[in-house]
Design a protein around this motif. Structure first.
Motif, PDB file in Angstrom:
ATOM      1  N   PRO A 105       0.679  -1.042   0.016  1.00  0.00           N
ATOM      2  CA  PRO A 105      -0.153   0.322   0.297  1.00  0.00           C
ATOM      3  C   PRO A 105       0.158   1.334   0.340  1.00  0.00           C
ATOM      4  O   PRO A 105       1.987   0.916   0.203  1.00  0.00           O
ATOM      5  CB  PRO A 105      -0.639   0.204   1.349  1.00  0.00           C
ATOM      6  CG  PRO A 105       0.003  -1.403   1.982  1.00  0.00           C
ATOM      7  CD  PRO A 105       0.659  -1.918   0.964  1.00  0.00           C
ATOM      8  N   GLU A 106       0.004   2.362  -0.309  1.00  0.00           N
ATOM      9  CA  GLU A 106       0.451   3.528  -0.583  1.00  0.00           C
ATOM     10  C   GLU A 106       2.261   3.705   0.509  1.00  0.00           C
ATOM     11  O   GLU A 106       2.788   4.441   0.452  1.00  0.00           O
ATOM     12  CB  GLU A 106       0.341   4.497  -1.116  1.00  0.00           C
ATOM     13  CG  GLU A 106       1.105   5.858  -1.424  1.00  0.00           C
ATOM     14  CD  GLU A 106       0.139   7.310  -2.302  1.00  0.00           C
ATOM     15  OE1 GLU A 106       0.603   8.612  -2.814  1.00  0.00           O
ATOM     16  OE2 GLU A 106      -0.622   6.753  -2.718  1.00  0.00           O
ATOM     17  N   LYS A 107       1.229   3.861   1.629  1.00  0.00           N
ATOM     18  CA  LYS A 107       1.667   4.234   2.828  1.00  0.00           C
ATOM     19  C   LYS A 107       3.212   3.063   3.496  1.00  0.00           C
ATOM     20  O   LYS A 107       3.923   4.284   4.086  1.00  0.00           O
ATOM     21  CB  LYS A 107       0.254   4.325   4.405  1.00  0.00           C
ATOM     22  CG  LYS A 107       1.331   5.233   5.505  1.00  0.00           C
ATOM     23  CD  LYS A 107       0.074   4.885   6.697  1.00  0.00           C
ATOM     24  CE  LYS A 107       1.020   5.709   7.851  1.00  0.00           C
ATOM     25  NZ  LYS A 107      -0.173   5.117   8.758  1.00  0.00           N
ATOM     26  N   LYS A 108       3.035   2.421   3.021  1.00  0.00           N
ATOM     27  CA  LYS A 108       4.090   1.819   3.613  1.00  0.00           C
ATOM     28  C   LYS A 108       4.941   1.229   2.346  1.00  0.00           C
ATOM     29  O   LYS A 108       6.556   1.591   2.420  1.00  0.00           O
ATOM     30  CB  LYS A 108       4.045   0.035   3.567  1.00  0.00           C
ATOM     31  CG  LYS A 108       4.833  -0.991   3.800  1.00  0.00           C
ATOM     32  CD  LYS A 108       4.188  -2.503   3.992  1.00  0.00           C
ATOM     33  CE  LYS A 108       5.677  -3.151   4.270  1.00  0.00           C
ATOM     34  NZ  LYS A 108       5.138  -5.092   4.154  1.00  0.00           N
ATOM     35  N   PHE A 109       5.009   1.818   0.707  1.00  0.00           N
ATOM     36  CA  PHE A 109       5.777   2.131   0.347  1.00  0.00           C
ATOM     37  C   PHE A 109       6.489   3.009   0.049  1.00  0.00           C
ATOM     38  O   PHE A 109       7.559   3.353   0.025  1.00  0.00           O
ATOM     39  CB  PHE A 109       5.466   1.666  -1.431  1.00  0.00           C
ATOM     40  CG  PHE A 109       6.461   2.114  -2.402  1.00  0.00           C
ATOM     41  CD1 PHE A 109       6.906   0.894  -2.721  1.00  0.00           C
ATOM     42  CD2 PHE A 109       5.989   3.218  -2.912  1.00  0.00           C
ATOM     43  CE1 PHE A 109       7.804   0.307  -3.646  1.00  0.00           C
ATOM     44  CE2 PHE A 109       7.203   2.825  -3.706  1.00  0.00           C
ATOM     45  CZ  PHE A 109       7.537   2.390  -4.970  1.00  0.00           C
ATOM     46  N   ARG A 110       5.437   3.993   0.418  1.00  0.00           N
ATOM     47  CA  ARG A 110       6.473   5.656   0.520  1.00  0.00           C
ATOM     48  C   ARG A 110       7.637   5.940   2.257  1.00  0.00           C
ATOM     49  O   ARG A 110       9.061   5.844   2.003  1.00  0.00           O
ATOM     50  CB  ARG A 110       5.322   6.762   1.337  1.00  0.00           C
ATOM     51  CG  ARG A 110       6.130   7.669   1.019  1.00  0.00           C
ATOM     52  CD  ARG A 110       4.491   9.155   1.853  1.00  0.00           C
ATOM     53  NE  ARG A 110       3.968   8.712   3.256  1.00  0.00           N
ATOM     54  CZ  ARG A 110       2.828   8.546   3.130  1.00  0.00           C
ATOM     55  NH1 ARG A 110       2.247   8.369   2.259  1.00  0.00           N
ATOM     56  NH2 ARG A 110       2.294   8.570   4.773  1.00  0.00           N
ATOM     57  N   LEU A 111       7.219   4.682   2.939  1.00  0.00           N
ATOM     58  CA  LEU A 111       8.382   3.995   4.491  1.00  0.00           C
ATOM     59  C   LEU A 111       9.459   3.621   3.424  1.00  0.00           C
ATOM     60  O   LEU A 111      10.926   4.253   3.404  1.00  0.00           O
ATOM     61  CB  LEU A 111       7.519   3.854   5.263  1.00  0.00           C
ATOM     62  CG  LEU A 111       9.074   3.242   6.184  1.00  0.00           C
ATOM     63  CD1 LEU A 111       9.330   4.909   7.240  1.00  0.00           C
ATOM     64  CD2 LEU A 111       7.962   2.805   7.552  1.00  0.00           C
TER      65      LEU A 111
END
Length: 324
Positions: A105-111
């Motif tokens: 998901p985007e939140k995890k990928f951003r990190l």
């Protein structure tokens, strides 16, 4: 000879491990030997992977110092490089490639992108379906290399392999053999394959081959018609694919990044029947089905296999040759 580290969590059967092995095969032809680093958990897989590189369980500073390239296949190893070896990697200017094997998901990928940008020099994007997030968060050099499959067998040997496998399975040569292979879990499409097989139970020209096992295996056990053979898990899927005429790919698994089974079927130049998902649309250039009724109609169509772009050894030699 140059050296590449293939950083894995475990030495066992798995998607990332198979990708690493294929990379090692191509790198060897390009003059680069691979060291697979991961916990030893499968003697059988270790025997396979040791034919294209050496194996060790622990990553050491000396490995990094003597390596020319690092291929990061897991996030655990990405974090290890960040916390233990970031400065040496930068000082020694090592080429570090990150391969994203799973969707996030985007939140995890951003990190995750924070660590990728800090540690790695190159990001290898294996599928077009991650493009939006990759373009948004990855700041290092981006490479697009579809996960490729290196065939075990030469095309010249296909006729004899086909005959021997069909003899082993007791399937006559004149049958149109329709193959499905997967881990039997939700989203992989086992139910649709069995439904189509049942609809063809009265058609003597067709026979169905089922490869795999898993949580939904009871569906296969309950199949009652004599036009299907189930062989369970096999180590060499390719020889059964060679013996088949049609590859039936009914997966709509939402986390499917790049289905290697489909890539293998394309490289083997089989007729392919698949649902219209984003990745199938890309691999099959839009030649997909919207419903089980369309899949049934496609199976009845006696037209031959369409030719799609192959992600094979020649493709890999060109792409990996560019990055090293």
């Amino acid at each position: 000879m140059k050296k590449a580290l293939q950083l894995l969590n475990k030495i066992q059967h798995g998607g990332g491990e198979n990708v690493a092995m294929n990379y090692a095969k191509v790198l060897r032809e390009l003059g680069v030997e691979s060291v697979f680093i991961g916990k030893r958990t499968s003697a059988e897989y270790e025997a396979q992977i040791s034919t294209v590189g050496t194996i060790q369980e622990t990553l050491r500073f000396s490995d990094i110092r003597t390596a020319d390239y690092l291929f990061v296949h897991t996030n655990k190893n990405l974090l290890k490089l960040f916390f233990l070896y970031l400065i040496p990697l930068k000082v020694m200017r090592k080429k570090v490639f990150y391969l994203q094997h799973l969707q996030f998901p985007e939140k995890k990928f951003r990190l995750l992108a924070f660590f990728i940008n800090a540690v790695c020099t190159d990001f290898i994007q294996i599928t077009p379906i991650t493009k939006t997030l990759v373009d948004k968060y990855i700041n290092i050099r981006k490479r697009f290399i579809v996960n490729f499959y290196i065939s075990r067998y030469n095309k010249a040997d296909y006729p004899s392999i086909r005959n021997s496998v069909r003899a082993e399975l007791e399937i006559p040569e004149d049958k149109i053999l329709v193959m499905f292979s997967a881990v039997f879990k939700p989203g992989k499409g086992l139910g649709d394959f069995l439904e189509v097989a049942a609809r063809f139970a009265g058609r003597q020209a067709y026979y169905f081959l089922l490869i795999g096992d898993g949580p939904e295996a009871e569906m296969a056990r309950q199949y009652k018609f004599p036009n299907l053979k189930w062989v369970g898990f096999v180590n060499d899927v390719e020889k059964y694919l060679i013996a088949s005429d049609v590859y039936f790919f009914s997966s709509v698994f939402k986390q499917e990044m790049l289905p290697m089974a489909l890539v293998e079927a394309i490289n083997a130049e089989k007729k392919i029947i698949a649902y219209n998902t984003a990745i199938n649309h890309f691999l099959l250039e839009g030649h997909t089905c919207e419903s089980i009724q369309e899949m049934e109609a496609a199976l009845l169509d006696q037209g031959g296999a369409k030719t799609f772009p192959h992600f094979d050894k020649q493709y890999a030699l060109g792409k990996i040759g560019e990055i090293i």
